[in-house]
Design an enzyme around this catalytic site. Structure first.
Site, short mmCIF file in Angstrom:
data_model
loop_
_atom_site.label_atom_id
_atom_site.label_comp_id
_atom_site.label_asym_id
_atom_site.label_seq_id
_atom_site.Cartn_x
_atom_site.Cartn_y
_atom_site.Cartn_z
N TYR A 29 25.58 54.62 37.18
CA TYR A 29 26.86 54.26 36.56
C TYR A 29 26.83 54.50 35.05
CZ TYR A 29 26.81 51.50 40.90
OH TYR A 29 26.67 51.09 42.18
N VAL B 81 25.61 47.78 44.27
CA VAL B 81 25.80 46.38 43.88
C VAL B 81 25.16 45.38 44.84
CG1 VAL B 81 27.88 46.72 42.46
CG2 VAL B 81 28.12 46.26 44.91
N SER C 123 26.57 51.27 47.07
CA SER C 123 26.80 52.61 46.50
C SER C 123 25.67 53.59 46.74
CB SER C 123 27.05 52.50 44.99
OG SER C 123 28.39 52.16 44.78
N LYS D 37 26.53 56.49 48.79
CA LYS D 37 27.24 57.65 48.23
C LYS D 37 26.36 58.90 48.26
CE LYS D 37 30.18 54.74 45.31
NZ LYS D 37 30.32 54.03 44.05
#
Ligand SMILES: NC(=O)CC[C@H](N)C(=O)O
Length: 312
Positions: free
Chosen positions: A248, A266, A71, A74
């Site tokens: 998150y 992750v 991630s 991103k």
């Protein structure tokens, strides 16, 4: 003691001590096991790097070993999309924390296919849609962009991770189809997912990651190449959303205890931007229940506390 007091020596020593301390303690958490290629990574790997705007790089432990950035990709996707689309992107993705797990579906239904922010999976898939629609080869554009920022031609996709992301990607496919049903995905869902899985499968080391994101600590200009990557306003915006949504559903706690814009993945990596000073990148594969690396979290928390890095 302030980091300003004795600069580089202080940072290098702090990294070594914090890394040694974390390795001396038992490791909490669980390595991501949703795909075999991640489940087989050695949980004892642990590295940390701190790149500064003046070109210094401090590193400890496994800081030069490439890992799956997942991630963290991103951030690169969003910056590339902001370069291409300008403010239009904010019509299709929000800027609020979700308070939900990164791959949650429920909120997307209530909110008519507009993802809360670009750093949850739905938001990153939406960003992937804009990249697929705006580049003839979004994968190539993405890879060249990251390689340029990292100053690294070696950075590449792990084909095994890519194959298993696609094979085990039902939830991400559900998010993409749901957004398509609301008219918020323009390209073919398969092409969008293929780009998203591609960027998740990129491997980089802590040192490469820290170097690549220096522009976010420098109001949009990469200090090593002098390239203007974003406007100061967009660098501010990316950092703002990283502060509220980059970790998150643990973003509030991270702001509370560390106080830096940050993004986790992750694969066990976390990057933290220190505006005006540099970028910290830490990696260790075992994750807590939010999907954030336990050891990377501890190391960044201790380093930020010790060097007084909080932006608040
Ligand atoms: N949090 C993450 O790093 C998520 C990335 C992972 N590949 C997914 O799509 O679910």
């Amino acid at each position: 003691m302030s980091f300003l007091a004795d600069g580089d020596t202080c940072r290098g020593q702090a990294l070594d001590e914090i890394h040694a301390a974390v390795m001396a303690r038992p490791c909490d958490g669980k390595v991501a096991d949703y795909i075999p290629a991640l489940a087989s990574v050695d949980a004892n790997r642990c590295g940390i790097a701190f790149a500064t705007l003046d070109g210094e790089m401090h590193a400890a432990g496994d800081a030069n070993i490439p890992f799956s950035i997942q991630s963290i990709s991103k951030v690169f996707g969003l910056v590339l999309a902001m370069q291409r689309m300008g403010d239009d992107i904010w019509q299709r993705v929000g800027m609020e924390p979700s308070g939900q797990p990164f791959n949650s579906i429920v909120q997307l239904e209530w909110e008519h296919g507009i993802p809360r922010n670009p750093f949850i999976n739905a938001g990153a898939i939406l960003v992937a849609d804009t990249l697929v629609s705006h580049f003839s080869s979004s994968r190539q554009a993405f890879l060249s962009f990251v390689r340029r920022l990292a100053g690294c031609e070696r950075c590449d996709i792990n084909e095994e991770v890519l194959a298993s992301e696609s094979r085990h990607g039902s939830r991400n496919a559900a998010l993409a189809h749901l957004m398509k049903s609301f008219g918020n995905i323009e390209a073919e869902v398969d092409d969008v997912l293929s780009h998203y899985f591609f960027q998740c499968s990129l491997e980089m080391s802590c040192t490469e990651l820290a170097q690549s994101l220096l522009f976010l600590a420098n109001r949009g200009v990469h200090p090593l190449s002098a390239e203007r990557v974003t406007t100061p306003r967009d660098a501010h915006r990316v950092n703002a959303i990283l502060s509220t949504s980059g970790m998150y559903d643990q973003s509030g706690q991270f702001a509370f205890s560390v106080g830096l814009p940050a993004k986790s993945g992750v694969g066990g990596g976390i990057v933290a931007i220190v505006p005006g000073l540099g970028v910290i990148s830490a990696w260790s594969p075992a994750l807590n229940k939010h999907g954030n690396s336990t050891r990377a979290l501890t190391m960044i928390t201790e380093l930020a506390g010790r060097l007084g890095l909080s932006i608040y």
